[in-house]
Scaffold this active site. Sequence first.
Site, PDB file in Angstrom:
ATOM      1  N   HIS A  27      52.471  35.393  54.404  1.00 32.79           N
ATOM      2  CA  HIS A  27      51.351  36.135  54.972  1.00 32.79           C
ATOM      3  C   HIS A  27      50.225  35.184  55.342  1.00 32.79           C
ATOM      4  CE1 HIS A  27      52.550  40.284  53.054  1.00 32.79           C
ATOM      5  NE2 HIS A  27      53.529  39.717  53.727  1.00 32.79           N
TER       6      HIS A  27
ATOM      7  N   ASP B 155      54.259  36.586  50.408  1.00 30.56           N
ATOM      8  CA  ASP B 155      52.862  36.990  50.518  1.00 30.56           C
ATOM      9  C   ASP B 155      52.049  35.769  50.954  1.00 30.56           C
ATOM     10  OD1 ASP B 155      50.245  38.363  49.946  1.00 30.56           O
ATOM     11  OD2 ASP B 155      51.569  39.830  49.019  1.00 30.56           O
TER      12      ASP B 155
END
Length: 543
Positions: free
Chosen positions: A386, A363
Site C-alpha cells: 500500500h 499493507d
Amino acid sequence: MNALRRHLAFNQCTHLMVKGITITAPGDSPNTDGINIADSQNIKITGSTFAIGDDSIAISSGTSNVSISNMTCGPSHGISIGSLGRGGTVAEVEQIHVFNCNIFQSMTGVRIKTWQGGSGYVKDVTFERINITQVATPIVINQFYTYYSSPVAGTVVGFYFLFLIKFATAGRIYNVVDYEAVGDGTIDDSQAFMKAWNAACSDATPATLFVPPGKNFLIGTATSLRGPCNSPVNFQIDGNITAPNRIWTTEGITWISFYNINNLNLYGQGTINGQGAIWWDCWNKHNCIRPYLIDFDGCNNLALSNITLMNGPRRHLAFHQCTHLTVEGITITAPGDSPNTDGINIADSQNINITGSTFAIGDDCIAISSGTSNVSISNMTCGPSHGISIGSLGRGGTVAEVEQIHVFNSNIFQSMTGIRIKTWQGGSGYVKDVTFERINITQVATPIVINQFYTDYSSPASKEDAVAISNVKFMNIQGTSTKEMAVCIRCSAAVPCTNLTFGTVTLARDEGDNRTVSATVENAYGMSEGITIPLISLSKKFA
C-alpha cells in the site's frame, strides 16, 4: 581522484546519503582528505572506498547524527573527528556512529583530535566492529593537537569535553545452542533464547548473542527481551527463527519484543518467519485477534541490517519511543493480499534512517505515526504493498504531530497507493516539513494521496477539526498509474492543506490507448514548479 587538496566537502547540508563512491590519491599526497563534513546533520555514508593521503572522513564542528558504515579505508589517516577548537573556537559534534569498517595501512585508525584553548563538546560517539590492519596507531583521542605554529596556552583557557565515547569490540559470544536451544523447528527454544539473552545483556563488556546457521529455532510463545544491558549487545541471527504454525494466542500481543535496550545491533543472514497464513485465514473467516511479529519499545542507538522477516500474522516490525535508529538492507515479505501486514510502523520516535531495504507485503511498506520526527527513508523497493504512508493520524479526536520526514530515491510498484498522508476528521495537530522526491512509480492505483477524510466508516467524523498539513513537497515523481485519477488531494475546508509544492511530476496510465491521467484537488494551497502531469490546480494564497 587526485584532487589538489580535499576531494569532497559538505557544509550546512542535511539529509545526505553517500553510497558506493570511490576516492583515490597517492598515500603521500598532502592534505587530500576524502570527505569533510561541517555544520551538517542527518548524514549517512556507506559502502565506499577511500585510498588517499589524509583522513578518509573528517568530521568538523556543527555536525550531528552521522552514520558511517561498511567503509574500506586505506592507505589514509583513518576516520577522524576534528581537528576542533583551533584558535579558541567553540565546537559541537554529537551522535556519530562508525561501524562495520576496514582500515588498513594508515597513520591512524579512528581518531578524535582537538586543540587546547578551544571549547564546546564531542559526545555520543560510537566506533564499533572496526577491523584494523597495519595501522600505526589504531585508536587516538588527542586533546593536545597542534601544528606547533600556533601558540598553546600553558593553562588551558577553554576545556573541550569528551564524553560518552564508545570503542566497542565483539567481546564474548553467547551461542543459543550453549544454552540448550535445539534448533529442530519442533522443540520450543524460547527459554534457551531468554537465558542466552540474559547472559549477554548482563555482560560488563560488549557481547554477541549468536543464532547459528543451519538450524530452525522455534519460539513457541511470546518472548520479551529486556534491558537495560550493561554494555552494547550484538544480536547475530544467521539461523532461522520461526513461530508456531498454529493459533497460539487469543491476545493482541507481540511475538518477539525488545524493551528498554540501548546500543543493540541486530543483523545476520537468517530469516524470521511468523507463519502468518493460518492467522490470515482465521482473520478472514472469524475476525481473529492476531499477534504482531517484532516490536522495539524504548530502544536507543539501535541498528538492524540484512535480516529477512516474512509472513507476519499482522504488522511485521514496529519502533515505539526509540531514537537514533538505523535500518539497512532488510527484507520483509508477505503475500500482497495478506491483511494488515505492514512492513514497519514508527511511532513516538526520532532520528530514524531506513535505507536500502525491500518490502513486498499486504499493507504499508512503512507507516509513520504520531510523535515521529527526523526520519530519512531512501533507496527502498516497495511492492506489492500500500506504499509509504504518513498516518493514519488523529483518529478519535487525538492530537498528532509528525515533522521532518524525507523519502527519496525509491521505487514503488504494483501497489494500492504510492506516497500518502492520511488523517481522520476530528483530530488535531500537524504534519509538516515533509519531502517526497525522486520516486519511481510503476503500476500503482493512486500514486499521490493526501486525504484528510480517512475513515473506516464506523466512527463519526467532525467537520470542524483536522490535522493540519503544511510544507509538503512532491519533487521528481514519475511513473504509471493503473487508474485515471493518479493524484488525489482531499483537504478539509476548515483546516486546508497549505504550502504544498509539486515539482516535475510526470505520471501516465499504465496501459491502453488513452494514457491521460487526472488529479482531484480540494482545499489545497501551494504551487507547482516545472512540468506537472497531470495538472494539479492548487490555490495560490491562503488567508
